[in-house]
Design a protein around this motif. Structure first.
Motif, PDB file in Angstrom:
ATOM      1  N   GLU A 128     -49.422 -69.137   5.997  1.00  0.00           N
ATOM      2  CA  GLU A 128     -48.277 -69.477   6.839  1.00  0.00           C
ATOM      3  C   GLU A 128     -48.309 -68.653   8.122  1.00  0.00           C
ATOM      4  O   GLU A 128     -47.574 -67.683   8.282  1.00  0.00           O
ATOM      5  CB  GLU A 128     -46.973 -69.215   6.073  1.00  0.00           C
ATOM      6  N   PRO A 129     -49.188 -69.052   9.073  1.00  0.00           N
ATOM      7  CA  PRO A 129     -49.376 -68.241  10.279  1.00  0.00           C
ATOM      8  C   PRO A 129     -48.094 -68.067  11.084  1.00  0.00           C
ATOM      9  O   PRO A 129     -47.902 -67.039  11.716  1.00  0.00           O
ATOM     10  CB  PRO A 129     -50.389 -69.028  11.099  1.00  0.00           C
ATOM     11  N   SER A 315     -36.364 -72.790  -3.279  1.00  0.00           N
ATOM     12  CA  SER A 315     -36.732 -73.181  -1.920  1.00  0.00           C
ATOM     13  C   SER A 315     -38.232 -73.499  -1.844  1.00  0.00           C
ATOM     14  O   SER A 315     -38.643 -74.509  -1.256  1.00  0.00           O
ATOM     15  CB  SER A 315     -36.351 -72.050  -0.967  1.00  0.00           C
ATOM     16  N   PHE A 316     -39.035 -72.663  -2.471  1.00  0.00           N
ATOM     17  CA  PHE A 316     -40.502 -72.853  -2.468  1.00  0.00           C
ATOM     18  C   PHE A 316     -40.864 -74.181  -3.146  1.00  0.00           C
ATOM     19  O   PHE A 316     -41.672 -74.963  -2.624  1.00  0.00           O
ATOM     20  CB  PHE A 316     -41.139 -71.677  -3.214  1.00  0.00           C
ATOM     21  N   MET A 317     -40.223 -74.451  -4.300  1.00  0.00           N
ATOM     22  CA  MET A 317     -40.518 -75.699  -5.008  1.00  0.00           C
ATOM     23  C   MET A 317     -40.096 -76.907  -4.174  1.00  0.00           C
ATOM     24  O   MET A 317     -40.795 -77.918  -4.116  1.00  0.00           O
ATOM     25  CB  MET A 317     -39.784 -75.744  -6.359  1.00  0.00           C
ATOM     26  N   ASP A 322     -43.735 -80.318   2.483  1.00  0.00           N
ATOM     27  CA  ASP A 322     -43.808 -79.723   3.828  1.00  0.00           C
ATOM     28  C   ASP A 322     -44.914 -78.674   3.886  1.00  0.00           C
ATOM     29  O   ASP A 322     -45.666 -78.591   4.860  1.00  0.00           O
ATOM     30  CB  ASP A 322     -42.478 -79.058   4.198  1.00  0.00           C
ATOM     31  N   ALA A 323     -44.962 -77.856   2.835  1.00  0.00           N
ATOM     32  CA  ALA A 323     -45.993 -76.804   2.797  1.00  0.00           C
ATOM     33  C   ALA A 323     -47.388 -77.434   2.785  1.00  0.00           C
ATOM     34  O   ALA A 323     -48.297 -76.971   3.478  1.00  0.00           O
ATOM     35  CB  ALA A 323     -45.803 -75.910   1.575  1.00  0.00           C
ATOM     36  N   LEU A 324     -47.529 -78.514   2.012  1.00  0.00           N
ATOM     37  CA  LEU A 324     -48.825 -79.201   1.953  1.00  0.00           C
ATOM     38  C   LEU A 324     -49.202 -79.744   3.333  1.00  0.00           C
ATOM     39  O   LEU A 324     -50.337 -79.594   3.793  1.00  0.00           O
ATOM     40  CB  LEU A 324     -48.769 -80.338   0.928  1.00  0.00           C
ATOM     41  N   LYS A 329     -52.687 -79.217   7.901  1.00  0.00           N
ATOM     42  CA  LYS A 329     -52.875 -79.165   9.356  1.00  0.00           C
ATOM     43  C   LYS A 329     -53.643 -77.889   9.743  1.00  0.00           C
ATOM     44  O   LYS A 329     -54.555 -77.921  10.569  1.00  0.00           O
ATOM     45  CB  LYS A 329     -51.494 -79.189  10.039  1.00  0.00           C
ATOM     46  N   PHE A 330     -53.247 -76.786   9.111  1.00  0.00           N
ATOM     47  CA  PHE A 330     -53.951 -75.522   9.345  1.00  0.00           C
ATOM     48  C   PHE A 330     -55.428 -75.657   8.943  1.00  0.00           C
ATOM     49  O   PHE A 330     -56.323 -75.281   9.696  1.00  0.00           O
ATOM     50  CB  PHE A 330     -53.273 -74.404   8.557  1.00  0.00           C
ATOM     51  N   ASP A 331     -55.661 -76.228   7.754  1.00  0.00           N
ATOM     52  CA  ASP A 331     -57.046 -76.439   7.289  1.00  0.00           C
ATOM     53  C   ASP A 331     -57.853 -77.234   8.307  1.00  0.00           C
ATOM     54  O   ASP A 331     -59.008 -76.897   8.599  1.00  0.00           O
ATOM     55  CB  ASP A 331     -57.058 -77.233   5.971  1.00  0.00           C
TER      56      ASP A 331
END
Ligand SMILES: *[C@@H]1O[C@H](CO)[C@@H](O)[C@H](O)[C@H]1NC(C)=O
Ligand SMILES: *[C@@H]1O[C@H](CO)[C@@H](O)[C@H](O)[C@H]1NC(C)=O
Ligand SMILES: *[C@@H]1O[C@H](CO)[C@@H](O)[C@H](O)[C@H]1NC(C)=O
Ligand SMILES: *[C@@H]1O[C@H](CO)[C@@H](O)[C@H](O)[C@H]1NC(C)=O
Ligand SMILES: *[C@@H]1O[C@H](CO)[C@@H](O)[C@H](O)[C@H]1NC(C)=O
Ligand SMILES: *[C@@H]1O[C@H](CO)[C@@H](O)[C@H](O)[C@H]1NC(C)=O
Ligand SMILES: *[C@@H]1O[C@H](CO)[C@@H](O)[C@H](O)[C@H]1NC(C)=O
Ligand SMILES: *[C@@H]1O[C@H](CO)[C@@H](O)[C@H](O)[C@H]1NC(C)=O
Length: 740
Positions: A128-129, A315-317, A322-324, A329-331
């Protein structure tokens, strides 16, 4: 000593055969160990490979090599298949067949064929930059999605559990647990006897492990003995929602913590992913020495956003998709930046990112009134596998290119603790400290001055890193605040870097030596860095004084450090038969100093060709082993792309040769690629050296608001390099062999 013997040819062929035992499609290659859940020094779970293990062929392991029970089953029309771990139970099931494995910078994705169903098992360890609070959350996802492959729809249920081996490596220790049933189902497991800030065999003796999923219809849970809970699912496709309250030792009837999900009928459209998360929380995370020898408790940064762990987990779950999306996108960004160098380079970079960030904890302190002090963020890094020191300067240094590329604030906050501590005056030596504490997570300093002594190494490193952060970020605050310390270290370098006394460098395993050419390079660059720092601080007189000193040292050094036949730099002055990787020249390029003449780079580029081994160039003439981080640093300063790509491909071949089952090792034998002991170390952040050279200063970093400082990976990929000629691995090896 450096000729190719029959033994090394045999090793190649062996390595080739071993690697070829992998029966699935491995993209970009099958590494020595596959990251599954890698977020912090204690949440670091991998799938060991060696010659190749499917996801359901062996148990996952902590980076230490200790088994970490993580089991998975799927029922397809009533038939049970295992897809994760290596469980044996008293009920019939078959093993799913692994079709493929792919890793990216943040994900490891397995496709497991289970009769007419393909199960997509995606392990996402977020990077998470742009949000350090999220980055500090020591949790990973596993997502399961099923697809029918035969045109029919099938009834599918999935199951997974963790064992208490996630807590600690000593299975005789007693644990207890709870399951909280809210909108999120949370299993929590911990040692019954907690010892804060203590470790055993590199595992924390305090804190809790969490295994969670979102509650809903078709979701069941159970805790209890492994054989019983797993057989319950295999026999009945559902769990009993029962809790075992007989707390006991980890290996006493192996308690497991399980979830099952009924996916219903599955057709050709991939099912919506079922998501579980696993986390390992320690609060406080770090004990840190402040002024007057007082110890400060520091907590993970995410606590300033959540008052309870269950809020944080919910919140994480809730934000998996969104995290994916963010991480994919980062990948893609990393992949496209690294592909401007080569496919081999992109592969190494992707494998290095979770490993490096997984050695860190991002922390915050509390003010006297108990509120979080939002301006006081410090990052800590564990020197994983080599000795467990806290914030080792010469481990942060090789990792620095990754930090600069991902988010320069990580670099700033890693240096900050070292600066703060030494500015309190408690560290007695005139040169920079080696680290902030002998044993993670205790950053207790070294008030006796008896840390591992690397005077020129660490003083040069601190100057180079401080300037580099300022250049990339435009934030000069650290230079201003710590100008005194920076100047003190420069004074030391002026004394000891042109003619360095006998001392060790970061490669301490190679031994001490006087007059090390590569160490002198670092010291001289440190002096020049201070010249630029003085200029930034408006002290032109000092700046020109240090600039002149550095320039004068370079000319003297050239004379001292070049072999008598002018063919290469020596390992140590006056010994023309010695040589080594002069990787410290990388800092000359990173800081854009142009301090060392091009002829030096050209000479070294030519020289390495004459001493290369099948898996790279040895670190120096004392041994035949090499380091992957320093080879990639060397690749980054080569005068031509063939030389550059030789180093890159060598590192990739060593990482892909099937001879190791450990998380990516940075230290290996250059003749045949066999691994040395180091594994899972954050120094592989140095593999991003080429990306850090080309990325533009991220001018928005000013450190005052971590969540607001959205420094995304820089899109400007390396320019001025041409794409390498394609060649096959074995072909390269044999051509090189034949050429001797
Ligand atoms: C597997 O699932 C992940 C996310 O859950 C998705 O991004 C990926 O494309 C899928 N891969 C395959 C090969 O189906
Ligand atoms: C488990 O042990 C911890 C540490 O001793 C203790 O704080 C906690 O209350 C215990 N939990 C249960 C459910 O017994
Ligand atoms: C599961 O079924 C097997 C027979 O196939 C039986 O021996 C075992 O006791 C059952 N276990 C549970 C927990 O249902
Ligand atoms: C917050 O942290 C900063 C940096 O360490 C320190 O200067 C400041 O005094 C702290 N503020 C409070 C209220 O503790
Ligand atoms: C280091 O090099 C200098 C300059 O060549 C020389 O005077 C000195 O003797 C050397 N030191 C050692 C320990 O070899
Ligand atoms: C730098 O300043 C010091 C102290 O004033 C002086 O002794 C030295 O000669 C100067 N060096 C150069 C290269 O100007
Ligand atoms: C010169 O370097 C070589 C290779 O490292 C070493 O074997 C030899 O002992 C060195 N010679 C001297 C005089 O130090
Ligand atoms: C520095 O951080 C503050 C607070 O988030 C922000 O308002 C400001 O725009 C930042 N400055 C730069 C140059 O990015």
């Amino acid at each position: 000593m450096h000729s190719f013997g029959l033994l090394s040819l045999a090793s190649f062929l062996f390595a080739f055969c071993v690697a070829s035992q992998v029966t699935w499609k491995a993209t970009p290659f099958n590494p020595s160990s596959i990251p599954l859940a890698v977020r912090s020094p204690y949440l670091s779970t991998w799938l060991p490979q060696g010659g190749g293990n499917p996801l359901n062929g062996v148990w996952p392991q902590h980076w230490t090599g200790q088994t970490v029970g993580w089991a998975g089953f799927i029922k397809v029309d009533g038939t049970a298949y295992s897809f994760l771990g290596d469980p044996g139970i008293g009920a019939p099931f078959t093993k799913a067949t692994q079709k493929s494995m792919e890793f990216t910078s943040t994900q490891s994705i397995f496709i497991m064929s289970c009769g007419p169903i393909d199960l997509n098992v995606t392990f996402l360890s977020p990077v998470e930059p742009s949000d350090l609070s999220k980055q500090s959350f020591p949790f990973s996802y596993m997502a399961l999605s099923a697809t029918s492959t035969d045109g029919n729809s099938h009834s599918v249920q999935v199951y997974s559990d963790i064992s208490a081996e996630w807590v600690v490596g000593d299975n005789s220790l007693a644990v207890n647990w709870t399951t909280v049933e809210g909108d999120t189902l949370v299993h929590q497991v911990q040692l019954q006897t907690q010892t804060v800030f203590a470790e055993k065999d590199d595992r924390a003796l305090y804190g809790s492990v969490f295994y969670s999923t979102t509650a809903g219809s078709g979701v069941t849970f159970q805790t209890g003995e492994d054989l019983v809970v797993r057989a319950q699912f295999v026999n009945n496709s559902v769990l009993l929602n029962t809790k075992d309250s007989n707390f006991r030792a980890i290996a006493n009837d192996w308690p497991v913590f399980a979830f099952a999900h009924d996916l219903g009928k599955i057709a050709a459209t991939p099912s919506i992913p079922v998501v579980v998360s696993v986390g390992n929380v320690h609060d406080p995370a770090i004990s840190y020495i402040v002024a007057g020898g007082k110890l400060q408790d520091r907590s993970s940064l995410f606590w300033n956003q959540f008052s309870t762990i269950s809020d944080a987990i919910t919140s994480f779950m809730g934000e998996y998709l969104d995290a994916l999306a963010r991480n994919s996108k980062f990948d893609a960004q990393v992949q496209s930046d690294a592909m401007t160098i080569s496919a081999d380079y992109a592969a190494i970079v992707a494998l290095s990112i979770r490993q490096t960030l997984g050695a860190t904890d991002i922390t915050i302190s509390k003010s006297n009134d108990g509120s979080w002090n939002a301006t006081d963020i410090l990052v800590f890094m564990k020197e994983i596998s080599s000795d467990g020191n806290v914030n080792t300067v010469d481990v942060i240094f090789p990792a620095y290119p990754l930090l600069l590329y991902v988010n320069p604030l990580l670099a700033k906050y890693l240096l900050a603790g070292l600066f703060e501590y030494q500015a309190t005056g408690q560290y007695p030596n005139k040169y920079s400290a080696h680290d902030l504490g002998a044993s993670y997570p205790k950053a207790l300093g070294h008030n006796d001055g008896k840390d591992e002594q690397m005077p020129v190494e660490e003083s040069g490193n601190m100057l180079i890193m401080a300037l580099s952060y300022a250049q990339k970020s435009g934030d000069n605050s650290q230079l201003t605040t710590y100008a005194g310390l920076l100047d003190q270290w420069t004074q030391f370098l002026i004394q000891d870097s042109l003619i360095p006394e006998s001392q060790i460098s970061t490669d301490d395993f190679a031994g001490a030596l006087a007059n090390q050419t590569n160490l002198a390079i670092k010291g001289i660059i440190g002096i020049k860095a201070m010249a630029l720092i003085a200029e930034i601080l408006g002290d032109d007189k000092k700046s020109s004084n240090y600039s002149s000193t550095a320039a004068s040292y370079v000319s003297q050094w050239q004379y001292l450090a070049t072999s008598s036949d002018q063919s290469h730099l020596t390992l140590s002055y006056g010994n023309s038969s010695s040589w080594g990787l002069s990787y410290n020249l990388y800092a000359d390029k990173l800081l854009k100093l142009n301090l060392f003449p091009d002829t030096i780079y050209q000479m070294q580029t030519n020289w390495y060709r004459t001493v290369q081994q099948p898996f790279g160039v040895p670190l120096d003439t004392r041994h035949t082993y090499t380091k992957s981080d320093w080879q990639i640093w060397t690749a980054a300063i080569m005068s031509d792309t063939n030389a550059r790509d030789f180093f890159i491909t060598s590192v990739k071949n060593a990482a892909a040769n099937g001879l190791s089952s450990q998380p990516l090792g940075d230290w290996y034998e250059a003749r045949d690629g066999t691994p040395e002991a180091f594994r899972a170390r954050p120094v592989v952040g140095g593999h991003l050296a080429l990306l850090a050279l080309s990325s533009q200063p991220a001018s928005s970093a000013n450190g005052s608001a971590p969540t607001a400082s959205a420094i995304t990976p820089n899109g400007n990929a390396a320019r001025g390099f041409t794409l390498p000629l394609p060649f096959s691995w074995l072909g390269t090896v044999l051509r090189r062999y034949q050429s001797h």
